[in-house]
Scaffold this motif. Structure first.
Motif, PDB file in Angstrom:
ATOM      1  N   SER A  33       0.831  -1.208   0.000  1.00  0.00           N
ATOM      2  CA  SER A  33       0.000   0.000   0.000  1.00  0.00           C
ATOM      3  C   SER A  33       0.863   1.255   0.000  1.00  0.00           C
ATOM      4  O   SER A  33       0.612   2.201  -0.757  1.00  0.00           O
ATOM      5  CB  SER A  33      -0.914   0.021   1.219  1.00  0.00           C
ATOM      6  OG  SER A  33      -1.844  -1.026   1.166  1.00  0.00           O
ATOM      7  N   GLU A  34       1.891   1.265   0.828  1.00  0.00           N
ATOM      8  CA  GLU A  34       2.788   2.423   0.877  1.00  0.00           C
ATOM      9  C   GLU A  34       3.508   2.607  -0.454  1.00  0.00           C
ATOM     10  O   GLU A  34       3.673   3.738  -0.931  1.00  0.00           O
ATOM     11  CB  GLU A  34       3.792   2.257   2.020  1.00  0.00           C
ATOM     12  CG  GLU A  34       3.162   2.378   3.393  1.00  0.00           C
ATOM     13  CD  GLU A  34       4.080   1.971   4.527  1.00  0.00           C
ATOM     14  OE1 GLU A  34       5.239   1.578   4.262  1.00  0.00           O
ATOM     15  OE2 GLU A  34       3.650   2.053   5.695  1.00  0.00           O
ATOM     16  N   SER A  35       3.905   1.497  -1.063  1.00  0.00           N
ATOM     17  CA  SER A  35       4.582   1.568  -2.357  1.00  0.00           C
ATOM     18  C   SER A  35       3.651   2.138  -3.430  1.00  0.00           C
ATOM     19  O   SER A  35       4.060   2.985  -4.236  1.00  0.00           O
ATOM     20  CB  SER A  35       5.058   0.168  -2.770  1.00  0.00           C
ATOM     21  OG  SER A  35       5.593   0.173  -4.056  1.00  0.00           O
ATOM     22  N   ILE A  36       2.415   1.698  -3.423  1.00  0.00           N
ATOM     23  CA  ILE A  36       1.436   2.182  -4.407  1.00  0.00           C
ATOM     24  C   ILE A  36       1.179   3.674  -4.210  1.00  0.00           C
ATOM     25  O   ILE A  36       1.151   4.446  -5.175  1.00  0.00           O
ATOM     26  CB  ILE A  36       0.131   1.369  -4.315  1.00  0.00           C
ATOM     27  CG1 ILE A  36       0.367  -0.044  -4.843  1.00  0.00           C
ATOM     28  CG2 ILE A  36      -1.001   2.049  -5.082  1.00  0.00           C
ATOM     29  CD1 ILE A  36      -0.768  -1.013  -4.568  1.00  0.00           C
ATOM     30  N   ILE A  40       1.858   6.628  -6.885  1.00  0.00           N
ATOM     31  CA  ILE A  40       0.784   7.540  -7.301  1.00  0.00           C
ATOM     32  C   ILE A  40       1.211   8.989  -7.077  1.00  0.00           C
ATOM     33  O   ILE A  40       0.980   9.857  -7.927  1.00  0.00           O
ATOM     34  CB  ILE A  40      -0.532   7.216  -6.557  1.00  0.00           C
ATOM     35  CG1 ILE A  40      -1.103   5.906  -7.079  1.00  0.00           C
ATOM     36  CG2 ILE A  40      -1.544   8.344  -6.714  1.00  0.00           C
ATOM     37  CD1 ILE A  40      -2.297   5.386  -6.295  1.00  0.00           C
ATOM     38  N   ASP A  41       1.847   9.260  -5.947  1.00  0.00           N
ATOM     39  CA  ASP A  41       2.344  10.613  -5.677  1.00  0.00           C
ATOM     40  C   ASP A  41       3.383  11.026  -6.713  1.00  0.00           C
ATOM     41  O   ASP A  41       3.368  12.165  -7.200  1.00  0.00           O
ATOM     42  CB  ASP A  41       2.943  10.707  -4.271  1.00  0.00           C
ATOM     43  CG  ASP A  41       1.890  10.652  -3.176  1.00  0.00           C
ATOM     44  OD1 ASP A  41       0.694  10.861  -3.489  1.00  0.00           O
ATOM     45  OD2 ASP A  41       2.265  10.406  -2.018  1.00  0.00           O
ATOM     46  N   ASP A  42       4.285  10.103  -7.054  1.00  0.00           N
ATOM     47  CA  ASP A  42       5.297  10.391  -8.077  1.00  0.00           C
ATOM     48  C   ASP A  42       4.641  10.686  -9.429  1.00  0.00           C
ATOM     49  O   ASP A  42       5.026  11.623 -10.129  1.00  0.00           O
ATOM     50  CB  ASP A  42       6.274   9.223  -8.231  1.00  0.00           C
ATOM     51  CG  ASP A  42       7.209   9.060  -7.040  1.00  0.00           C
ATOM     52  OD1 ASP A  42       7.296   9.999  -6.220  1.00  0.00           O
ATOM     53  OD2 ASP A  42       7.848   7.986  -6.931  1.00  0.00           O
TER      54      ASP A  42
END
Length: 80
Positions: A33-36, A40-42
């Motif tokens: 979840s943190e990776s996703i 998404i932020d990037d």
């Protein structure tokens, strides 16, 4: 009496195993979840940069077109 202890121990072992498995799954899910969210932020940042680049190019084209003798015909095509 040993016969009664074995099923209880087996149940306790199974419960501990399932709890451990669920904790591992939760940790993996949290990591994913943190990776996703990071990705998404990037992507959002890249989209913002792309929009800014497009706006900069439009501004440059508008400046160049206004100094060009063919500017009115180009603007009327855009208006349509």
């Amino acid at each position: 009496m040993d016969g009664l202890d074995d099923p209880k121990q087996s149940t306790a072992d199974m419960t501990a195993f399932v709890q451990n498995l669920l904790q591992q799954m939760q940790a993996r899910f949290q990591t994913m979840s943190e990776s996703i969210v990071t990705k998404i932020d990037d992507m959002g940042g890249r989209i913002n940069e792309l929009e800014q680049s497009i706006n900069d190019l439009r501004a440059e084209m508008g400046t160049e077109a206004s100094s060009s003798p063919l500017a009115p015909s180009g603007k009327s095509d855009e208006a349509k």
